[in-house]
Structure formats: C-alpha cells, structure tokens
Design a protein around this motif. Structure first.
Motif, PDB file in Angstrom:
ATOM      1  N   GLY A 130       0.714  -1.228   0.139  1.00  0.00           N
ATOM      2  CA  GLY A 130       0.038   0.017   0.064  1.00  0.00           C
ATOM      3  C   GLY A 130       0.926   1.324   0.041  1.00  0.00           C
ATOM      4  O   GLY A 130       2.071   1.238   0.039  1.00  0.00           O
ATOM      5  N   THR A 131       0.118   2.442  -0.035  1.00  0.00           N
ATOM      6  CA  THR A 131       0.825   3.811  -0.132  1.00  0.00           C
ATOM      7  C   THR A 131       1.131   4.104   1.286  1.00  0.00           C
ATOM      8  O   THR A 131       0.148   4.450   1.856  1.00  0.00           O
ATOM      9  CB  THR A 131      -0.163   4.639  -0.938  1.00  0.00           C
ATOM     10  N   LEU A 132       2.277   4.360   1.748  1.00  0.00           N
ATOM     11  CA  LEU A 132       2.677   4.991   3.042  1.00  0.00           C
ATOM     12  C   LEU A 132       3.566   6.085   2.993  1.00  0.00           C
ATOM     13  O   LEU A 132       3.219   7.083   3.665  1.00  0.00           O
ATOM     14  CB  LEU A 132       3.338   3.765   3.862  1.00  0.00           C
ATOM     15  N   THR A 133       4.581   6.006   1.936  1.00  0.00           N
ATOM     16  CA  THR A 133       5.560   7.044   1.883  1.00  0.00           C
ATOM     17  C   THR A 133       5.246   7.918   0.932  1.00  0.00           C
ATOM     18  O   THR A 133       6.417   8.702   0.435  1.00  0.00           O
ATOM     19  CB  THR A 133       7.135   6.351   2.164  1.00  0.00           C
ATOM     20  N   GLY A 134       4.460   7.730  -0.070  1.00  0.00           N
ATOM     21  CA  GLY A 134       4.363   8.397  -1.153  1.00  0.00           C
ATOM     22  C   GLY A 134       5.415   8.218  -2.604  1.00  0.00           C
ATOM     23  O   GLY A 134       5.690   8.933  -3.262  1.00  0.00           O
ATOM     24  N   ALA A 135       5.856   6.806  -2.415  1.00  0.00           N
ATOM     25  CA  ALA A 135       6.744   6.506  -3.400  1.00  0.00           C
ATOM     26  C   ALA A 135       5.913   6.338  -4.661  1.00  0.00           C
ATOM     27  O   ALA A 135       4.834   6.061  -4.725  1.00  0.00           O
ATOM     28  CB  ALA A 135       7.355   5.165  -2.907  1.00  0.00           C
ATOM     29  N   PRO A 138       3.900   0.832  -4.625  1.00  0.00           N
ATOM     30  CA  PRO A 138       3.480   0.463  -3.132  1.00  0.00           C
ATOM     31  C   PRO A 138       4.780   0.186  -2.412  1.00  0.00           C
ATOM     32  O   PRO A 138       5.671  -0.478  -2.732  1.00  0.00           O
ATOM     33  CB  PRO A 138       2.648  -0.647  -3.424  1.00  0.00           C
ATOM     34  N   ASP A 139       4.604   0.597  -1.079  1.00  0.00           N
ATOM     35  CA  ASP A 139       5.442   0.114   0.090  1.00  0.00           C
ATOM     36  C   ASP A 139       5.110  -1.248   0.576  1.00  0.00           C
ATOM     37  O   ASP A 139       4.024  -1.838   0.233  1.00  0.00           O
ATOM     38  CB  ASP A 139       5.403   1.087   1.395  1.00  0.00           C
ATOM     39  N   VAL A 140       5.734  -1.711   1.466  1.00  0.00           N
ATOM     40  CA  VAL A 140       5.791  -3.099   1.699  1.00  0.00           C
ATOM     41  C   VAL A 140       5.779  -3.350   3.209  1.00  0.00           C
ATOM     42  O   VAL A 140       6.977  -2.850   3.709  1.00  0.00           O
ATOM     43  CB  VAL A 140       6.609  -4.248   0.951  1.00  0.00           C
ATOM     44  N   GLY A 152       3.381 -12.356  16.821  1.00  0.00           N
ATOM     45  CA  GLY A 152       4.139 -11.525  15.990  1.00  0.00           C
ATOM     46  C   GLY A 152       5.298 -11.084  16.785  1.00  0.00           C
ATOM     47  O   GLY A 152       5.281 -10.710  18.281  1.00  0.00           O
ATOM     48  N   VAL A 153       6.644 -10.991  16.192  1.00  0.00           N
ATOM     49  CA  VAL A 153       7.757 -10.453  16.839  1.00  0.00           C
ATOM     50  C   VAL A 153       8.530  -9.614  16.321  1.00  0.00           C
ATOM     51  O   VAL A 153       9.510  -9.061  16.599  1.00  0.00           O
ATOM     52  CB  VAL A 153       8.759 -12.085  17.093  1.00  0.00           C
ATOM     53  N   GLY A 154       8.026  -8.976  15.073  1.00  0.00           N
ATOM     54  CA  GLY A 154       8.777  -8.275  14.286  1.00  0.00           C
ATOM     55  C   GLY A 154       7.826  -7.519  13.240  1.00  0.00           C
ATOM     56  O   GLY A 154       7.118  -8.279  12.524  1.00  0.00           O
ATOM     57  N   THR A 155       8.046  -6.126  13.029  1.00  0.00           N
ATOM     58  CA  THR A 155       7.394  -5.670  12.151  1.00  0.00           C
ATOM     59  C   THR A 155       8.426  -4.537  11.327  1.00  0.00           C
ATOM     60  O   THR A 155       8.941  -3.671  11.823  1.00  0.00           O
ATOM     61  CB  THR A 155       5.913  -4.712  12.662  1.00  0.00           C
ATOM     62  N   TYR A 156       8.256  -4.562   9.872  1.00  0.00           N
ATOM     63  CA  TYR A 156       8.975  -3.737   9.040  1.00  0.00           C
ATOM     64  C   TYR A 156       8.250  -3.178   7.913  1.00  0.00           C
ATOM     65  O   TYR A 156       7.279  -3.734   7.367  1.00  0.00           O
ATOM     66  CB  TYR A 156      10.322  -4.681   8.601  1.00  0.00           C
ATOM     67  N   VAL A 157       8.700  -1.955   7.533  1.00  0.00           N
ATOM     68  CA  VAL A 157       8.223  -1.180   6.343  1.00  0.00           C
ATOM     69  C   VAL A 157       9.389  -1.084   5.431  1.00  0.00           C
ATOM     70  O   VAL A 157      10.410  -0.562   5.933  1.00  0.00           O
ATOM     71  CB  VAL A 157       7.625   0.124   6.939  1.00  0.00           C
ATOM     72  N   TYR A 166      14.746  -2.306  -2.334  1.00  0.00           N
ATOM     73  CA  TYR A 166      13.869  -1.589  -1.035  1.00  0.00           C
ATOM     74  C   TYR A 166      14.632  -1.178  -0.061  1.00  0.00           C
ATOM     75  O   TYR A 166      15.618  -1.613   0.235  1.00  0.00           O
ATOM     76  CB  TYR A 166      12.788  -2.668  -0.736  1.00  0.00           C
ATOM     77  N   GLU A 167      14.238  -0.017   0.595  1.00  0.00           N
ATOM     78  CA  GLU A 167      15.021   0.343   1.774  1.00  0.00           C
ATOM     79  C   GLU A 167      14.215   0.173   2.904  1.00  0.00           C
ATOM     80  O   GLU A 167      13.139   0.436   3.061  1.00  0.00           O
ATOM     81  CB  GLU A 167      15.323   1.829   1.464  1.00  0.00           C
ATOM     82  N   ASN A 168      14.657  -0.272   4.181  1.00  0.00           N
ATOM     83  CA  ASN A 168      14.174  -0.521   5.449  1.00  0.00           C
ATOM     84  C   ASN A 168      13.794   0.807   6.043  1.00  0.00           C
ATOM     85  O   ASN A 168      14.893   1.624   6.412  1.00  0.00           O
ATOM     86  CB  ASN A 168      14.858  -1.264   6.456  1.00  0.00           C
TER      87      ASN A 168
END
Length: 247
Positions: A130-135, A138-140, A152-157, A166-168
């Motif tokens: 989806g769109t989160l950063t205006g790239a 879509p972001d992941v 859950g043990v970790g969340t990453y964008v 892709y950049e974290n």
C-alpha cells in the motif's frame, strides 16, 4: 264619392295605383331575387371551400378525419451496450518478503535466527502492499511471527527505490507486535502482558498510528486498551447454555 269613383274606374287613377302596386311587388320581387342570388352564391362558395379542403387532403395523402398511414417498415433501433476499455493500471509488484528480511542488516539476530519454515517452505511471514511514504510504487509491510502460536515478533516497512530495490524505513521487534496499513497510515498493535499473563490472554494492547513526514515515520496517535481480567480459561459453557440434568 270621388274616392269611390277613383277606385272603381279603369282610368288614369287605376293606372297610377296599379303602377304603385306593380312597383311595390316588383321591388319586393327584386329584393327576393337579390337575396336568393346571394344565398346561392354563398352556398357555392361554401361548396368550393369544402371541395378545396378535400382536394388538399387528397393531395397530402389524407383519408379524411382519420389518417393513420401504412405500418412503418424501418427496422427498430438497437442499443449497443457500452464496453469499458481495459484498465491501464499495472498490477502491484510482488516481492519475496523472506529475501528482504534475510538481506536486511537492520533485522535483529534473534528474529533472523528464528526465521525458519514452519512446514515445508512456508515461512511465518505476512506481507501487505500500500501507499505509506508517497513513493512511485507501493510500500511493503512485513510481519514476522512464531510458528507455534502465531505471535508477532517483528514489524518492518520497506520503501521502494527508483532502481527497484527496497529500503528499510521502519522496524519494531518485540513480542506480540503486528503492523497494518490503514488509509495511508501505518498502524502498529502491540499486546501488553503482565507477569502472570499467558500468551493467549494479554492484559491489554497499545495501538499506535504512524504517519510519514520528512522522510521518516512519526507517531501520530496512540490508544491504550485494557482487557477484562475476569475472562476465564475457556472451559466454562456459554451463558444460558443448557446443562444436562443430574439424576
């Protein structure tokens, strides 16, 4: 006596009287003939007018006061359903989230060590686009969970770069965390556990909303929810459920 003599003779007096009588009858007769001629002329004009109307009706194909005409022979118009052009939008590109995690130096050692298939080649990893950063694409959002209880043990964008990599740009590593995309915002939910809480029954949760600004995510809103501690262990029956009668 002169009056009697004048009325009885056939002299000049009678002639004058007769002249007057004839003249009177003549005048009346003339007027009668004039009226009769005028009426006849009027009748003739009415007849000619009616004939003219009839002739005009015939000239235009009319049949009198009712003019329906022959049934039409032209084919009925057909409505062609409109066809929408095919969509020109490109499908959202899919990435391999496991490859992203393994190649990301920001992923902690504990998560990296536990990142193993649960069965076969299936990893405990969820991904959202989806769109989160205006790239431009879509972001992941990637969530890593445990195999046994799906905690859950970790969340990453991951934000897409112009060269296809892709950049974290966001990472949270803690127990019972999960991230989602909600109308352009990143929403991270983290379960809160007390000392005696089991994994299935946390004491509450923190719901944090992040927004992208100045090339980074900033906290925009936080909601804390406390759960009811009176919840049982699930062994009791539902309220109002029938119980077997004891003999």
């Amino acid at each position: 006596m002169r009056g009697l003599t004048a009325s009885g003779d056939s002299g000049s007096g009678d002639d004058r009287g007769g002249g007057r009588d004839d003249g009177g009858r003549g005048a009346a007769g003339g007027r009668g003939r004039a009226l009769t001629g005028w009426a006849a002329g009027t009748t003739t004009l009415v007849g000619l007018a009616a004939f003219g109307l009839l002739a005009a009706g015939c000239a235009t194909g009319g049949t009198g006061t009712r003019d329906e005409g022959p049934a039409g022979t032209e084919p009925a118009a057909q409505v062609t359903p409109s066809v929408r052009p095919p969509s020109t939008e490109k499908p959202t590109p899919r990435v391999d989230p496991v490859s992203l995690l393994k190649a990301d130096p920001k992923v902690g050692e504990r998560v990296r060590t536990d990142l193993k298939p649960c069965s076969g080649s299936e990893y405990p990893v969820d991904s959202s686009y989806g769109t989160l950063t205006g790239a431009s694409s879509p972001d992941v959002v990637v969530n890593v969970m445990t195999c046994g209880d799906s905690v859950g043990v970790g969340t990453y964008v991951y934000r897409p770069r112009s060269n296809g990599t892709y950049e974290n740009v966001f990472a949270v590593e803690q127990p019972a965390v999960y991230g989602t995309i909600d109308r352009g915002d990143l929403v991270v939910t983290a379960q809160v556990y007390g000392k005696k809480d089991s994994v299935a029954y946390p004491s509450g949760e923190e719901v944090i909303t992040y927004q992208w600004a100045n090339n980074r995510f900033s906290e925009h809103d936080r909601v804390h929810n406390d759960f009811n501690r009176a919840v049982g262990d699930g062994e009791a029956g539902l309220p109002g459920s029938a119980q077997p009668a004891e003999n």
